[in-house]
Design an enzyme around this catalytic site. Structure first.
Site, mmCIF file in Angstrom:
data_model
loop_
_atom_site.group_PDB
_atom_site.id
_atom_site.type_symbol
_atom_site.label_atom_id
_atom_site.label_comp_id
_atom_site.label_asym_id
_atom_site.label_seq_id
_atom_site.Cartn_x
_atom_site.Cartn_y
_atom_site.Cartn_z
ATOM 1 N N ASP A 185 0.870 -1.179 0.000
ATOM 2 C CA ASP A 185 0.000 0.000 0.000
ATOM 3 C C ASP A 185 0.907 1.229 0.000
ATOM 4 O O ASP A 185 1.081 1.921 1.012
ATOM 5 C CB ASP A 185 -0.896 -0.036 1.242
ATOM 6 C CG ASP A 185 -1.754 1.204 1.366
ATOM 7 O OD1 ASP A 185 -2.093 1.574 2.518
ATOM 8 O OD2 ASP A 185 -2.070 1.809 0.323
ATOM 9 N N THR A 208 2.975 4.712 -1.904
ATOM 10 C CA THR A 208 2.804 5.867 -2.782
ATOM 11 C C THR A 208 3.106 5.398 -4.209
ATOM 12 O O THR A 208 3.465 4.239 -4.426
ATOM 13 C CB THR A 208 3.804 6.965 -2.359
ATOM 14 O OG1 THR A 208 5.068 6.357 -2.054
ATOM 15 C CG2 THR A 208 3.309 7.715 -1.141
HETATM 16 N N1 SAM Z 1 -3.572 4.086 1.838
HETATM 17 C C1 SAM Z 1 -3.475 5.254 0.990
HETATM 18 C C2 SAM Z 1 -4.330 5.061 -0.208
HETATM 19 O O1 SAM Z 1 -5.520 4.955 -0.013
HETATM 20 O O2 SAM Z 1 -3.814 5.055 -1.314
HETATM 21 C C3 SAM Z 1 -2.082 5.573 0.521
HETATM 22 C C4 SAM Z 1 -1.045 4.735 0.890
HETATM 23 S S1 SAM Z 1 -0.032 5.171 2.195
HETATM 24 C C5 SAM Z 1 -0.290 6.779 2.650
HETATM 25 C C6 SAM Z 1 1.494 5.218 1.265
HETATM 26 C C7 SAM Z 1 2.638 5.027 2.195
HETATM 27 O O3 SAM Z 1 3.747 4.379 1.558
HETATM 28 C C8 SAM Z 1 3.199 6.361 2.733
HETATM 29 O O4 SAM Z 1 2.898 6.481 4.098
HETATM 30 C C9 SAM Z 1 4.692 6.288 2.435
HETATM 31 O O5 SAM Z 1 5.476 6.863 3.464
HETATM 32 C C10 SAM Z 1 4.891 4.781 2.315
HETATM 33 N N2 SAM Z 1 6.102 4.361 1.609
HETATM 34 C C11 SAM Z 1 6.611 4.864 0.456
HETATM 35 N N3 SAM Z 1 7.760 4.231 0.133
HETATM 36 C C12 SAM Z 1 7.980 3.286 1.101
HETATM 37 C C13 SAM Z 1 8.982 2.305 1.320
HETATM 38 N N4 SAM Z 1 10.021 2.169 0.479
HETATM 39 N N5 SAM Z 1 8.875 1.496 2.407
HETATM 40 C C14 SAM Z 1 7.827 1.630 3.271
HETATM 41 N N6 SAM Z 1 6.838 2.551 3.125
HETATM 42 C C15 SAM Z 1 6.910 3.363 2.041
#
Ligand code: SAM
Length: 285
Positions: free
Chosen positions: A154, A156
């Site tokens: 899940d 970005t």
């Molecule tokens: N759940 C939301 C949706 O409805 O689309 C969006 C997803 S969530 C906010 C995306 C998360 O991925 C972010 O909090 C970001 O910090 C995280 N993220 C990005 N790259 C990452 C990585 N390499 N490892 C772990 N988390 C990561």
């Protein structure tokens, strides 16, 4: 009033006249905005891309969670990569799972969402079955020796810290983290404006998994129609939906949903020709 603008593609923007801006700042990884709008509810944006809104977050979080869980049929352990707002963790923990590991790179996103968007996690972060690790998901899957029945990426979009999560080395490491019969799912944005994301996932999935494909969900906030959700597995072909089995499992747990149902699950795998051709095309690597 504070205007928030996301650029969907050159010359196309999505602007919200926020009723109030609850937070605007930068973490070690990304810019964060949390704001409120009377129709969208509370909204999380990262690097000026809307991530989730209270209006329709349940569509995305229910489809990305319950589709692999009911397809699998007996999930006991799950891994979430990303998911900082807690929506996936919330939905997973509604099932009788034993353990959920969540690896989120940005601890400040978790803190800000717990404070300003508590409805998303709805107590998930306090569930003793959840093991929250603040770190890079790519490093976790590389170094862990744990296996999981489902892996839910899940993240970005494939830019910034999320880029590695769409590439072959990471997906290969995820395959080693899947238990026998395990299923991986990820998000691939909206194919209307970012067809390259589906093509890229298809080309990386094809190198790593014998079975893979896409299913679709309409998330109104993500301007431009359906969102493409990817799936991959060693042994499950999720596209062969056994509606009777999905229905029996669904009725067995008796969870109330706002979007997901066995019929919606089955329909999500219908492949419009234009999207099927995207999934078959070889993406620029
Ligand atoms: N759940 C939301 C949706 O409805 O689309 C969006 C997803 S969530 C906010 C995306 C998360 O991925 C972010 O909090 C970001 O910090 C995280 N993220 C990005 N790259 C990452 C990585 N390499 N490892 C772990 N988390 C990561």
């Amino acid at each position: 009033m504070a205007a928030f603008t996301e650029t969907i593609c050159p010359g196309v923007t999505f602007t919200v006249e926020a009723d109030h801006m609850l937070y605007a700042g930068r973490t070690d990884f990304q810019t964060v905005h949390v704001f409120e709008h009377n129709t969208l509810g509370r909204v999380l944006a990262l690097d000026n891309v809307v991530q989730t809104t209270e209006l329709d977050e349940f569509v995305y979080h229910e489809m990305l969670t319950h589709t692999p869980v009911f397809a699998h049929g007996s999930v006991r352990t799950a891994l979430i990569i990303g998911g900082g707002d807690g929506g996936i963790a919330r939905e997973l923990l509604r099932h009788p799972v034993d353990r959920v590991v969540m690896v989120e790179i940005d601890g400040e996103v978790v803190s800000l969402c717990r404070k300003h968007l508590p409805s998303l996690s709805n107590g998930a972060f306090d569930d003793p079955r959840l093991d929250l690790i603040i770190g890079d998901g790519a490093k976790f899957v590389e170094n862990s020796d744990e296996t999981f029945d489902v892996v839910i990426i899940d993240s970005t979009d494939p830019i910034g810290p999320g880029k590695v999560l769409f590439e072959t080395p990471f997906l290969t490491a995820c395959r080693e983290r899947l238990s026998p019969g395990g299923i991986l799912v990820n998000q691939n944005g909206t194919p209307a404006f970012m067809p390259w994301a589906m093509k890229q996932s298809a080309s990386h999935f094809a190198r790593v998994f014998p079975q893979y494909g896409f299913f679709y969900a309409p998330v109104p906030t993500y301007v431009s129609g359906v969102m493409a959700l990817g799936w991959a597995s060693e042994d499950h072909n999720l596209a062969n939906v056994n509606l009777d089995a999905i229905t029996t499992r669904f009725e067995g747990v008796g969870l109330s949903m706002q979007w997901y149902s066995p019929e919606v699950h089955a329909g999500a795998f219908a492949q419009p020709p234009v999207l099927a051709s995207l999934a078959r095309s070889v993406a620029p690597t």
